[in-house]
Design an enzyme around this catalytic site. Structure first.
Site, PDB file in Angstrom:
ATOM      1  N   ILE A  78       0.830  -1.201   0.000  1.00 26.64           N
ATOM      2  CA  ILE A  78       0.000   0.000   0.000  1.00 26.64           C
ATOM      3  C   ILE A  78       0.865   1.250   0.000  1.00 26.64           C
ATOM      4  O   ILE A  78       1.664   1.458   0.918  1.00 26.64           O
ATOM      5  CB  ILE A  78      -0.933   0.003   1.219  1.00 26.64           C
ATOM      6  CG1 ILE A  78      -1.884  -1.195   1.068  1.00 26.64           C
ATOM      7  CG2 ILE A  78      -1.685   1.310   1.328  1.00 26.64           C
ATOM      8  CD1 ILE A  78      -3.107  -1.116   1.902  1.00 26.64           C
ATOM      9  N   SER A  95       1.084   6.587   2.479  1.00 23.52           N
ATOM     10  CA  SER A  95       1.831   7.547   3.304  1.00 23.52           C
ATOM     11  C   SER A  95       3.048   8.094   2.572  1.00 23.52           C
ATOM     12  O   SER A  95       3.658   7.416   1.748  1.00 23.52           O
ATOM     13  CB  SER A  95       2.295   6.874   4.589  1.00 23.52           C
ATOM     14  OG  SER A  95       1.198   6.313   5.262  1.00 23.52           O
ATOM     15  N   GLU A 141      -9.988  -2.405   6.316  1.00 19.34           N
ATOM     16  CA  GLU A 141      -8.700  -2.627   6.968  1.00 19.34           C
ATOM     17  C   GLU A 141      -8.878  -2.697   8.478  1.00 19.34           C
ATOM     18  O   GLU A 141      -8.287  -3.521   9.157  1.00 19.34           O
ATOM     19  CB  GLU A 141      -7.718  -1.506   6.610  1.00 19.34           C
ATOM     20  CG  GLU A 141      -6.426  -1.577   7.420  1.00 19.34           C
ATOM     21  CD  GLU A 141      -5.400  -0.513   7.028  1.00 19.34           C
ATOM     22  OE1 GLU A 141      -5.603   0.172   6.030  1.00 19.34           O
ATOM     23  OE2 GLU A 141      -4.407  -0.391   7.763  1.00 19.34           O
TER      24      GLU A 141
HETATM   25  C1  LIG Z   1       5.791  -0.219  10.554  1.00 10.53           C
HETATM   26  C2  LIG Z   1       4.903   0.664   9.763  1.00 10.53           C
HETATM   27  C3  LIG Z   1       4.249   0.173   8.647  1.00 10.53           C
HETATM   28  C4  LIG Z   1       3.455   0.996   7.862  1.00 10.53           C
HETATM   29  N1  LIG Z   1       2.914   0.495   6.723  1.00 10.53           N
HETATM   30  C5  LIG Z   1       2.304   1.345   5.849  1.00 10.53           C
HETATM   31  C6  LIG Z   1       1.922   0.914   4.564  1.00 10.53           C
HETATM   32  O1  LIG Z   1       2.100  -0.252   4.208  1.00 10.53           O
HETATM   33  N2  LIG Z   1       1.397   1.802   3.716  1.00 10.53           N
HETATM   34  C7  LIG Z   1       1.188   3.110   4.051  1.00 10.53           C
HETATM   35  O2  LIG Z   1       0.684   3.857   3.241  1.00 10.53           O
HETATM   36  N3  LIG Z   1       1.505   3.563   5.306  1.00 10.53           N
HETATM   37  C8  LIG Z   1       2.079   2.708   6.181  1.00 10.53           C
HETATM   38  N4  LIG Z   1       2.469   3.168   7.422  1.00 10.53           N
HETATM   39  C9  LIG Z   1       2.269   4.556   7.741  1.00 10.53           C
HETATM   40  C10 LIG Z   1       1.167   4.787   8.739  1.00 10.53           C
HETATM   41  O3  LIG Z   1      -0.068   4.652   8.113  1.00 10.53           O
HETATM   42  C11 LIG Z   1       1.400   6.191   9.317  1.00 10.53           C
HETATM   43  O4  LIG Z   1       2.480   6.081  10.215  1.00 10.53           O
HETATM   44  C12 LIG Z   1       0.188   6.756   9.984  1.00 10.53           C
HETATM   45  O5  LIG Z   1      -0.776   7.106   9.040  1.00 10.53           O
HETATM   46  C13 LIG Z   1       0.564   7.991  10.828  1.00 10.53           C
HETATM   47  O6  LIG Z   1       1.237   8.927  10.055  1.00 10.53           O
HETATM   48  P1  LIG Z   1       2.608   9.541  10.559  1.00 10.53           P
HETATM   49  O7  LIG Z   1       3.503   8.431  10.942  1.00 10.53           O
HETATM   50  O8  LIG Z   1       3.069  10.474   9.518  1.00 10.53           O
HETATM   51  O9  LIG Z   1       2.261  10.333  11.877  1.00 10.53           O
HETATM   52  P2  LIG Z   1       1.628  11.824  11.951  1.00 10.53           P
HETATM   53  O10 LIG Z   1       0.494  11.958  11.004  1.00 10.53           O
HETATM   54  O11 LIG Z   1       2.708  12.809  11.842  1.00 10.53           O
HETATM   55  O12 LIG Z   1       1.064  11.789  13.388  1.00 10.53           O
HETATM   56  C14 LIG Z   1       1.881  11.764  14.570  1.00 10.53           C
HETATM   57  C15 LIG Z   1       0.997  11.891  15.762  1.00 10.53           C
HETATM   58  O13 LIG Z   1       0.356  13.169  15.756  1.00 10.53           O
HETATM   59  C16 LIG Z   1      -0.889  13.092  16.375  1.00 10.53           C
HETATM   60  N5  LIG Z   1      -1.953  13.528  15.470  1.00 10.53           N
HETATM   61  C17 LIG Z   1      -1.980  13.482  14.125  1.00 10.53           C
HETATM   62  N6  LIG Z   1      -3.138  13.959  13.654  1.00 10.53           N
HETATM   63  C18 LIG Z   1      -3.859  14.325  14.720  1.00 10.53           C
HETATM   64  C19 LIG Z   1      -5.157  14.882  14.878  1.00 10.53           C
HETATM   65  N7  LIG Z   1      -5.965  15.142  13.845  1.00 10.53           N
HETATM   66  N8  LIG Z   1      -5.578  15.107  16.148  1.00 10.53           N
HETATM   67  C20 LIG Z   1      -4.773  14.840  17.190  1.00 10.53           C
HETATM   68  N9  LIG Z   1      -3.564  14.322  17.082  1.00 10.53           N
HETATM   69  C21 LIG Z   1      -3.100  14.068  15.863  1.00 10.53           C
HETATM   70  C22 LIG Z   1      -1.102  11.628  16.739  1.00 10.53           C
HETATM   71  O14 LIG Z   1      -0.681  11.419  18.067  1.00 10.53           O
HETATM   72  C23 LIG Z   1      -0.176  10.909  15.800  1.00 10.53           C
HETATM   73  O15 LIG Z   1       0.208   9.627  16.255  1.00 10.53           O
HETATM   74  C24 LIG Z   1       3.250   2.343   8.229  1.00 10.53           C
HETATM   75  C25 LIG Z   1       3.868   2.841   9.376  1.00 10.53           C
HETATM   76  C26 LIG Z   1       4.699   2.037  10.135  1.00 10.53           C
HETATM   77  C27 LIG Z   1       5.393   2.602  11.309  1.00 10.53           C
END
Ligand SMILES: Cc1cc2nc3c(=O)[nH]c(=O)nc-3n(C[C@H](O)[C@H](O)[C@H](O)COP(=O)(O)OP(=O)(O)OC[C@H]3O[C@@H](n4cnc5c(N)ncnc54)[C@H](O)[C@@H]3O)c2cc1C
Lengths: 381, 393
Positions: B127, B130, B244
């Protein structure tokens, strides 16, 4: 798999909701609070007239003949409205064991009157310094064809208003359960003041003579009765707590949606919304475990673990939702002119009744240890 | 109300449990120790996954008009739960989320090839949502796809593209209209073959597993790889996220860990030659685990039941996501405490307990609270949809 209620059950719930909703407004509750005894006798009679007190009583005793699950829907609505009526002690803790274990004469003497609102019964589960009704300090010595009882029970709900009380007493080599007439010579009642204002009494027995006719169960059967009575009561408390907490949370959601600070409704602060969301999650968990406990009891299946788990969730969720609701209301939440305080007091009452979370966790842990030690592997659900 | 499986459902559960036990061959267990293959992708995984396809398991939950067997949500849950319990690295997102979307929306030629591949257990899809700057706020993604004759030219970077190191395709969300009035309106979905020119993949090592950064440099992709309408990608993304969530939270895997931990404590002696399980604090932790597990079990069953009744509310789906993911974190701790310091020993280490499973699980567990829709966003949904509370911003 079926998580739904039958048409019949939904009708009972709608009826209960209507009667209770109409008669539990803040003003009415304030009148009841001002009474010497916090018992809404008119509401109790109206519930009886609608047939609701007999929901789970057999039809030959003037009841509707529905199962415990249907009765639990009434309990949930009583929780939702914190109505001042003795549904749990009378309809659950006392009536259901009596209906299952009592003699024809005993049932005849109590149950039709309970259903029509004219005759109240209650049950004594605990004693000063002892919360285990299967191991009472209260003793029974054989005397002729009967027994002489001495000892004390306390926190007995509605003992002054009731005619009979289910109690346990320890004889030399067995447990006994009696349908104790509350007018028995040698019996005295002392009023107790409890946090939610429910009428409660200490019941002192000084050489109270009881005959065979008021014995409900003895020995193994008495133990079975007591275990089932506690399971029923825990499940009933969980069902009532579900309605109670749900109402508290909805009151909080509504209040914070209207109350403005810094120019916006306080509900729009994410920290406020999230605390409410956590309560919502908690209540969903409580609802599920309470439904499971109630359902198993209704089906006559083993409910020991399920009722213990339901009561543990009850203790935790009552505490958390009550504190969050008060907090999110600010000062209004503790103001006795606003209805929330009654819910919070009842939440504490339910939390600590018939086993606190800490105590039941210990009990559950012991049971888990036994199941893993004896089988090596717990049977898979 | 009757909260119990039917005899058929119980039989299905046992059948899946038995079947998955056979899939977890010693070779696969060994292969999974290689961090590149922990989430699948090795030869033994390929072999066993293809076997599942051959035996008809992959199409079980699909609608019959898409070549499936119309299993109910409850049956699908039983299957998912047992697969999770077995620890087989089953690519749920490929089979349960993207596959049915492709079957419905992909171009005929692609559908013929890719959907068949998925159902035969031969195709795995990663997928690509991100990006470095687009996580929770997914709709802000920047990867661009520009139409050029019969092709699209794609440029950008995706982050956390799990399984990309062995996937056959990337299910890619790209911006096709940078001027749309709302940012989620200008997105389109594509299927990018991982052997196409201009595509590359680098490993990203996390606390628990390998994932990847994937790069798209003038990738020239024929239009037949576009899925659904241009600029209508958001509906496909969100429709898929809801499915999902169902495979994100379940009960079997942690129930198995609980059972194994309690069994270990019953069989292990303390300094006084008495079973550890006799210790009050161990009983306490297990009781707390059990209390939480029971709620989780009921919640999962109720969700599946509600889906079958077409009654699953918005708030309820979010309740399960938040409760389940946070309880996972909690129960790992409760069980690790029972194991004590030796619980920190890793799978192949001398002295590891329960093959170091809990040591690994707790490291993987933390991603669930922010992945699949951050729990803050789920709580926003609960207070708005469940309690009608007004939202800020
Ligand atoms: C091991 C692993 C596998 C993954 N696999 C996939 C994959 O296969 N495909 C894919 O597309 N993505 C994947 N992801 C990405 C995952 O979907 C994202 O990590 C997730 O969407 C969060 O985005 P971010 O890490 O950028 O955190 P951010 O969006 O930067 O968020 C960080 C923190 O900010 C806070 N926050 C964010 N928004 C809000 C809000 N509206 N209100 C309050 N607090 C908020 C929350 O505490 C959040 O945890 C994976 C991630 C990991 C670590």
């Amino acid at each position: 798999m079926d998580f739904s209620y039958s048409e019949e059950q939904l009708e009972v719930r709608a009826l209960a909701r209507q009667i209770l909703g109409d008669q539990t407004g803040n003003e009415r509750q304030q009148q009841i609070d001002a009474q010497e005894i916090r018992f809404d006798e008119k509401l109790w009679q109206d519930l009886a007239d609608a047939g609701l007190l007999g929901v789970a009583l057999d039809s030959e005793r003037g009841g509707m003949g529905f199962n415990f699950e249907t009765l639990a829907l009434l309990l949930e609505e009583v929780g939702r409205t914190v109505a001042a009526v003795p549904v749990i002690p009378a309809l659950v803790t006392a009536a259901l064991p009596l209906q299952r274990f009592g003699s024809e004469a005993q049932k005849h003497a109590c149950l039709p009157g309970l259903a029509n609102g004219k005759h109240l019964i209650t049950a004594a589960l605990i004693e000063p310094g002892n919360e285990d009704p299967a191991r009472p300090y209260t003793g029974a010595t054989a005397a002729g064809a009967g027994w002489v009882l001495s000892g004390s029970k306390h926190c007995v709900p509605y003992a002054q208003q009731a005619e009979q009380c289910l109690i346990t007493a320890q004889a030399e080599d067995e447990l006994l359960v009696f349908l104790l007439p509350l007018s028995s010579p040698g019996l005295t009642l002392k009023e107790q003041a409890s946090t939610a204002g429910e009428p409660q009494y200490q019941l002192d027995l000084e050489s109270v003579a009881l005959g065979e006719s008021v014995l409900i169960a003895r020995g193994e059967q008495a133990l079975e009765l007591v275990q089932w009575m506690q399971q029923l009561t825990r499940a009933a408390i969980a069902a009532m707590a579900t309605g109670l907490c749900d109402a508290m949370l909805r009151m909080t959601a509504e209040y914070t949606s209207q109350r403005e600070q810094f120019g916006v409704p306080v509900a729009t602060f994410q920290a406020v919304g999230h605390r409410a969301a956590d309560c919502y999650i908690d209540i969903e968990c409580l609802r599920l475990v309470s439904q499971e406990a109630v359902s198993l009891l209704s089906l006559g299946l083993d409910a020991e673990q399920a009722t213990t788990i339901a009561k543990i969730w009850t203790g935790d969720v009552c505490h958390r939702v009550s504190q969050a609701s008060q907090h999110l209301h600010g000062g209004t939440g503790v103001d006795r002119d606003y209805p929330l305080f009654r819910y919070c007091l009842m939440a504490r009452q339910l939390e600590l009744s018939v086993g606190s979370s800490a105590r039941l966790l210990e009990q559950l842990g012991t049971d888990i240890a036994v199941s893993f030690t004896s089988s090596g592997l717990e049977t898979i659900d | 109300m009757y909260i119990e499986y039917t005899e058929n459902q119980k039989a299905l559960r046992l059948r899946v449990r038995e079947y998955m036990r056979e899939r977890m061959t010693p070779a696969l267990l060994e292969e999974k120790k290689n961090p590149d293959f922990f989430e699948g992708g090795g030869p033994e995984f390929r072999k066993q996954f293809a076997q599942m396809g051959k035996d008809g398991w992959i199409s079980m939950s699909w609608p019959s008009e898409l070549g499936g067997q119309d299993a109910s949500a409850l049956e699908q849950y039983i299957f998912t739960d047992e697969v999770m319990r077995s620890t087989f690295p089953y690519p749920f997102l490929t089979t349960e989320a993207i596959g049915p979307v492709l079957a419905e929306y992909a171009n005929d030629e692609i559908r013929e090839a890719v959907v068949k591949g998925i159902l035969q257990g031969e195709t795995v899809i990663a997928i690509g949502y991100s990006e470095p700057a687009a996580g929770t706020d997914l709709a802000s993604l920047k990867t661009r796809a520009v139409r050029d004759g019969e092709d699209w030219v794609i440029n950008g970077q995706k982050m956390w593209t799990s399984l990309a190191n062995f996937a056959d395709y990337i299910w890619l969300a790209a911006r096709t209209d940078p001027d749309a009035d709302k940012k989620h309106k200008g997105l389109t979905m594509f299927l990018v073959p991982t052997d196409i020119a201009g595509y590359s993949c680098n490993p990203v090592w996390t606390l628990g597993t390998r994932t990847n950064a994937t790069f798209y440099e003038d990738v020239r992709l024929p239009d037949k790889y576009r899925v659904g309408e241009v600029n209508k990608g958001w509906q496909l993304i969100t429709g898929q996220l809801n499915r999902e969530r169902l495979s994100l939270v379940n009960h079997g895997m942690i129930e198995a860990l609980y059972t194994e931990t309690a069994g270990w404590a019953a069989a292990t002696m303390d300094r006084d030659e008495r079973p550890l399980l006799e210790q009050g604090w161990i009983q306490h932790n297990l009781a707390r685990a059990k209390v939480g597990l029971e709620a989780l079990r009921l919640m999962c069953l109720k969700q599946a039941w509600a889906i079958d009744q077409d009654q699953l509310g918005m708030a309820e789906a979010s309740v399960a996501k938040v409760y389940g993911t946070e309880f996972f974190v909690e129960i790992y701790r409760l069980l690790l405490e029972v194991l004590g310091q030796a619980g920190t020993l890793k799978q192949d280490s001398q002295g590891a307990i329960l093959k170091g499973k809990l040591e690994h699980r707790y490291r993987v567990g933390s991603i669930l609270t922010f992945g699949g829709g951050a729990n803050e966003v789920q709580r926003d949904i609960i207070s708005a949809a469940g309690l009608s509370m007004p939202r800020g911003r």
